[in-house]
Design an enzyme around this catalytic site. Structure first.
Site, PDB file in Angstrom:
ATOM      1  N   GLU A 136     -51.864-103.659  -8.901  1.00  0.00           N
ATOM      2  CA  GLU A 136     -51.971-102.230  -8.547  1.00  0.00           C
ATOM      3  C   GLU A 136     -52.779-102.053  -7.263  1.00  0.00           C
ATOM      4  OE1 GLU A 136     -51.682 -99.991 -12.873  1.00  0.00           O
ATOM      5  OE2 GLU A 136     -53.606-100.795 -12.251  1.00  0.00           O
ATOM      6  N   HIS A 141     -30.802-100.448  -8.756  1.00  0.00           N
ATOM      7  CA  HIS A 141     -31.238 -99.142  -9.293  1.00  0.00           C
ATOM      8  C   HIS A 141     -32.163 -99.311 -10.512  1.00  0.00           C
ATOM      9  CE1 HIS A 141     -27.810 -97.460  -6.939  1.00  0.00           C
ATOM     10  NE2 HIS A 141     -27.195 -98.536  -7.368  1.00  0.00           N
ATOM     11  N   SER A 195     -59.801-101.501 -20.499  1.00  0.00           N
ATOM     12  CA  SER A 195     -60.058-100.075 -20.355  1.00  0.00           C
ATOM     13  C   SER A 195     -61.430 -99.789 -20.953  1.00  0.00           C
ATOM     14  CB  SER A 195     -58.972 -99.291 -21.100  1.00  0.00           C
ATOM     15  OG  SER A 195     -59.486 -98.055 -21.551  1.00  0.00           O
TER      16      SER A 195
END
Ligand code: ARG
Length: 462
Positions: free
Chosen positions: A291, A157, A278
């Site tokens: 990603e 979990h 970025s």
């Protein structure tokens, strides 16, 4: 100039729009090698069987080899308005060698031709993907070997559960990739049969030898029913499913790498080569590669569902709907091979931050289960009671703001005086990890066994 679609019956040149919709050359040009390979095998068989002359075969062979060279050098461009790769090559061959070129299509149809070419492509790339998987397995094994005692919190979990080691975690992915490898290889074997010579749907009256073409193309044997063979795309669906499952595994790993490289975890640091910045926040280092790998699983699932949907409800045998089989497979194969290459490189260069993993092991009372097991084994307490006593110990540690492994004997005994000094060793996270030495468990020695089993498996691969 608008070219006519292949036909003896249609006399007017076809609509520009029809050609836009119908022509597959813009994408099936990728199959030029397979198409030439299939035609070489077919024409050689036709000559061996006396269906065409040896002389015609020689000029077909030379012509096809010349075309192959010209495509590869860029001299013959496939950016043309032929209907598909089969018509483009056959047309150019005839232009080059004259009448002999017109004999190539004897005892063959584009239906068995495309089924053969596409299957050759799928088989070749199945092997390529399997070999890239093996390379990754090797890389993961190396990481596992170096980290059989690198502690980190095992989770369920996404909550800290029990201490494990990083090698164990890597071996979980090795197990997935092993199954992926086996899945690709079993698809290879199941589909290694040649549709060539099935012709349009019903076979041919010419005395062909399908066994011969099957063998010369590297297939085990010819397929046994022509009606099925020209309409079967299971081999394409299998590679799409195998890639989807593999990408699902890579996506789960990517999700973990993304979490682990966040400030909250910092378990790993991706090499600067595999992270991006970025455009506005100068301090950022983003895990774009994992990603992208996670995102790419979406598109390969899409390709699988597309082809399943194209194939459902198609009557036997060939239908033009089936021309939609290729782009998704080409895309998934490219995605899979690129992803595996990137993954291998990224994993080899990633830094493992042992200290951060160790620190994280002090959060969440990872060895609580060991205390309960101790109370059962040593003090003869029923497990449910031991579970409640341990719960009280955890509450005490929480109020004191420490991990249960940091409680003193006095503090432990204030909850239950059956707790003895030996418990202090048992509550240690490393001891807890190494206590789980059952087959397949997390102890360092169990993980070493797992590594040996996989190395043995690799050694015995054909
Ligand atoms: N370009 C076609 C395809 O990819 C080749 C087969 C055409 N066969 C036919 N009967 N029209 O499926």
């Amino acid at each position: 100039m608008a070219k006519k679609i292949a036909s003896a019956r249609i006399t007017t040149s076809s609509s520009q729009l029809l050609q836009e919709l119908n022509n597959s050359l813009p994408f099936d040009k990728l199959l030029y090698r397979e198409d030439i390979q299939g035609s070489l095998a077919h024409s050689q068989m036709l000559a061996t069987q006396g269906i065409i002359s040896q002389e015609d075969y020689e000029s077909i062979k030379n012509g096809l080899n010349e075309i192959l060279g010209e495509i590869e050098s860029g001299e013959f461009s496939l950016d043309r308005d032929d209907e598909d790769i089969h018509m483009a090559i056959e047309g150019y061959l005839t232009q080059k060698i004259g009448d002999a070129g017109k004999r190539l299509h004897t005892a063959r149809s584009r239906n068995d031709q495309v089924a053969t070419d596409f299957r050759l492509y799928v088989q070749k790339n199945t092997k390529l993907i399997a070999s890239l998987l093996l390379k990754n397995i090797q890389t993961f094994l190396d990481i596992a070997k170096a980290n059989t005692s690198t502690l980190l919190p095992g989770m369920t979990h996404l909550q800290h559960a029990q201490p494990i080691n990083f090698g164990y975690h890597m071996m979980a992915y090795v197990s997935m990739f092993k199954r992926d490898y086996e899945r690709f290889m079993s698809s290879f074997e199941r589909n290694n049969y040649s549709p060539l010579g099935c012709a349009a749907l019903a076979g041919t009256p010419h005395p062909i030898d399908r066994e011969l073409t099957a063998k010369s193309l590297g297939f085990d044997a010819p397929t046994i029913n022509c009606l099925d063979s020209v309409s079967d795309r299971d081999f394409a669906l299998e590679i799409l499913f195998n890639i989807s499952t593999m990408m699902m595994h890579i996506s789960r790993l990517s999700e973990e790498l993304i979490l682990w490289s966040s400030s909250e975890f910092r378990f790993i640091t991706l090499s600067d080569r595999h992270a991006t910045g970025s455009s506005i926040m100068p301090q950022k280092k983003n895990p774009d590669i994992p990603e992208l790998l996670r995102g790419k699983s979406g598109r390969v699932y899409g390709n699988l569902i597309s082809l399943l949907t194209v194939m459902k409800s198609l009557p036997l045998a060939y239908n033009k709907d089936m021309q939609e089989d290729k782009e998704g497979v080409f895309d998934s194969v490219r995605t899979a091979t690129l992803s595996l290459m990137v993954l291998d490189e990224m994993m080899s260069e990633m830094r493992i931050n042992e200290d951060k993993m160790l620190q994280a092991c002090m959060i969440g009372h990872l060895s609580a289960t060991d205390l309960a097991d101790y109370l059962v084994k040593k003090a003869g307490i029923a497990f449910r009671d031991a579970y409640h006593i341990t719960g009280n110990v955890v509450n005490l540690a929480e109020t004191k703001g420490v991990d249960i492994s940091e409680l003193s004997l006095d503090e432990l005994q204030s909850i239950d005086d059956r707790i003895q000094e030996e418990v202090l060793d048992i509550l240690d996270n490393r001891a807890s990890m190494n206590a789980r030495c059952s087959f397949g468990g997390t102890s360092s020695s169990s993980v070493e066994t797992q590594i040996k089993i996989i190395e043995e498996w690799i050694k015995n691969l054909k």
